[in-house]
Design an enzyme around this catalytic site. Structure first.
Site, PDB file in Angstrom:
ATOM      1  N   HIS A 154      16.236  25.440 -25.485  1.00 10.79           N
ATOM      2  CA  HIS A 154      16.852  24.531 -26.466  1.00 10.79           C
ATOM      3  C   HIS A 154      17.243  23.313 -25.642  1.00 10.79           C
ATOM      4  CE1 HIS A 154      19.765  23.949 -30.087  1.00 10.79           C
ATOM      5  NE2 HIS A 154      19.894  22.868 -29.312  1.00 10.79           N
ATOM      6  N   HIS A 212      18.539  20.456 -23.525  1.00 10.23           N
ATOM      7  CA  HIS A 212      19.907  20.178 -23.060  1.00 10.23           C
ATOM      8  C   HIS A 212      19.872  19.245 -21.866  1.00 10.23           C
ATOM      9  CE1 HIS A 212      18.421  23.850 -21.107  1.00 10.23           C
ATOM     10  NE2 HIS A 212      19.098  23.476 -20.028  1.00 10.23           N
ATOM     11  N   CYS A 214      21.635  27.629 -30.051  1.00 11.16           N
ATOM     12  CA  CYS A 214      21.891  27.566 -31.498  1.00 11.16           C
ATOM     13  C   CYS A 214      23.092  28.444 -31.849  1.00 11.16           C
ATOM     14  CB  CYS A 214      20.665  28.008 -32.285  1.00 11.16           C
ATOM     15  SG  CYS A 214      19.373  26.744 -32.401  1.00 11.16           S
ATOM     16  N   ASP A 262      29.239  24.200 -18.767  1.00 12.18           N
ATOM     17  CA  ASP A 262      28.254  25.160 -18.274  1.00 12.18           C
ATOM     18  C   ASP A 262      28.997  26.398 -17.754  1.00 12.18           C
ATOM     19  OD1 ASP A 262      25.052  24.821 -17.127  1.00 12.18           O
ATOM     20  OD2 ASP A 262      26.275  26.483 -16.367  1.00 12.18           O
ATOM     21  N   ASN A 271      15.974  19.679 -17.262  1.00 16.16           N
ATOM     22  CA  ASN A 271      14.911  20.543 -16.775  1.00 16.16           C
ATOM     23  C   ASN A 271      13.988  20.845 -17.947  1.00 16.16           C
ATOM     24  OD1 ASN A 271      16.146  20.693 -14.230  1.00 16.16           O
ATOM     25  ND2 ASN A 271      17.479  22.351 -14.914  1.00 16.16           N
ATOM     26  N   THR A 296      15.617  27.213 -18.252  1.00 19.27           N
ATOM     27  CA  THR A 296      15.800  28.642 -18.528  1.00 19.27           C
ATOM     28  C   THR A 296      16.228  28.898 -19.970  1.00 19.27           C
ATOM     29  OG1 THR A 296      18.093  28.604 -17.746  1.00 19.27           O
ATOM     30  CG2 THR A 296      16.399  29.162 -16.130  1.00 19.27           C
ATOM     31  N   GLY A 345      12.187  24.213 -14.245  1.00 12.18           N
ATOM     32  CA  GLY A 345      13.440  24.947 -14.049  1.00 12.18           C
ATOM     33  C   GLY A 345      14.228  25.188 -15.327  1.00 12.18           C
TER      34      GLY A 345
HETATM   35  P1  AMP Z   1      18.515  25.144 -17.486  1.00 13.92           P
HETATM   36  O1  AMP Z   1      18.279  25.983 -16.266  1.00 13.92           O
HETATM   37  O2  AMP Z   1      18.311  23.673 -17.277  1.00 13.92           O
HETATM   38  O3  AMP Z   1      17.748  25.669 -18.685  1.00 13.92           O
HETATM   39  O4  AMP Z   1      20.053  25.265 -17.808  1.00 13.92           O
HETATM   40  C1  AMP Z   1      20.606  26.295 -18.541  1.00 13.92           C
HETATM   41  C2  AMP Z   1      22.072  26.275 -18.246  1.00 13.92           C
HETATM   42  O5  AMP Z   1      22.741  27.005 -19.233  1.00 13.92           O
HETATM   43  C3  AMP Z   1      22.432  26.881 -16.889  1.00 13.92           C
HETATM   44  O6  AMP Z   1      23.078  25.908 -16.067  1.00 13.92           O
HETATM   45  C4  AMP Z   1      23.368  28.037 -17.256  1.00 13.92           C
HETATM   46  O7  AMP Z   1      24.434  28.195 -16.353  1.00 13.92           O
HETATM   47  C5  AMP Z   1      23.854  27.621 -18.631  1.00 13.92           C
HETATM   48  N1  AMP Z   1      24.277  28.696 -19.509  1.00 13.92           N
HETATM   49  C6  AMP Z   1      23.614  29.864 -19.754  1.00 13.92           C
HETATM   50  N2  AMP Z   1      24.305  30.598 -20.648  1.00 13.92           N
HETATM   51  C7  AMP Z   1      25.417  29.890 -20.983  1.00 13.92           C
HETATM   52  C8  AMP Z   1      26.527  30.124 -21.846  1.00 13.92           C
HETATM   53  N3  AMP Z   1      26.633  31.238 -22.580  1.00 13.92           N
HETATM   54  N4  AMP Z   1      27.486  29.174 -21.903  1.00 13.92           N
HETATM   55  C9  AMP Z   1      27.400  28.047 -21.170  1.00 13.92           C
HETATM   56  N5  AMP Z   1      26.379  27.767 -20.362  1.00 13.92           N
HETATM   57  C10 AMP Z   1      25.396  28.678 -20.244  1.00 13.92           C
HETATM   58 ZN    ZN Z   2      18.277  26.495 -30.398  1.00 11.65          ZN
END
Ligand code: AMP
Ligand code: ZN
Length: 112
Positions: free
Chosen positions: A96, A98, A6, A29, A85, A93, A91
C-alpha cells in the site's frame, strides 16, 4: 481487503496517529530508524509508486504539502528525508503506497 495499511486507516489495527484528513493518514512507523519516522499514506488503496497515474496523482501532491507542514510543526528545520520503496527490489514490504518521513538525526547518503 487484506491490506495492513487499509486496516490502519479503518482503525481495525491500532496506530499512533500524527495527522489525518479526507485524503491521507499519517502515523508513526512501528520500527523507527530515526527519532522522527512517520509513514504518510493515501486513504485510497494504491499499491505502489508504479501505480500512480493521472487519475490518482493528486494525493501525491497533497502528501508533499503535508510533509512541508509537518516539517514546520514537528521541528525538522535542520532537514528531513522522504523515502518511497517501490516493488520487491525497491525494498517495499507493505503493498500500500507509503512515504517514509525521517528526521531528527544526521541521515547518510547514499542509502543501502
Ligand atoms: P516498506 O519496507 O517501505 O514497505 O515500509 C514498511 C514500513 O511499515 C516499515 O518501516 C515497517 O516498520 C512499517 N510497519 C509495518 N507494520 C506496521 C504497523 N503495524 N504500524 C506501523 N508501521 C508498520
Ligand atoms: Zn491498502
Amino acid at each position: 481487503m487484506d491490506c495492513l495499511f487499509c486496516k490502519i486507516v479503518s482503525g481495525d489495527i491500532p496506530s499512533k496517529k500524527i495527522y489525518e484528513d479526507d485524503l491521507i493518514y499519517v502515523f508513526e512507523d512501528i520500527a523507527p530508524t530515526a527519532p522522527i519516522h512517520y509513514l504518510l499514506i493515501p486513504k485510497e488503496h494504491i499499491v505502489s509508486a508504479a501505480s500512480i497515474n493521472e487519475n490518482n496523482s493528486k494525493v501525491i501532491a497533497h502528501i508533499f504539502e503535508i510533509i512541508a507542514q509537518l516539517a514546520e510543526e514537528k521541528g525538522m528545520e535542520e532537514g528531513f528525508r522522504v523515502v518511497n520503496n517501490c516493488g520487491e527490489s525497491g525494498g517495499q514490504t507493505v503493498m500500500h503506497l507509503h512515504f517514509h518521513l525521517l528526521s531528527g538525526r544526521q541521515l547518510n547518503w547514499p542509502a543501502g
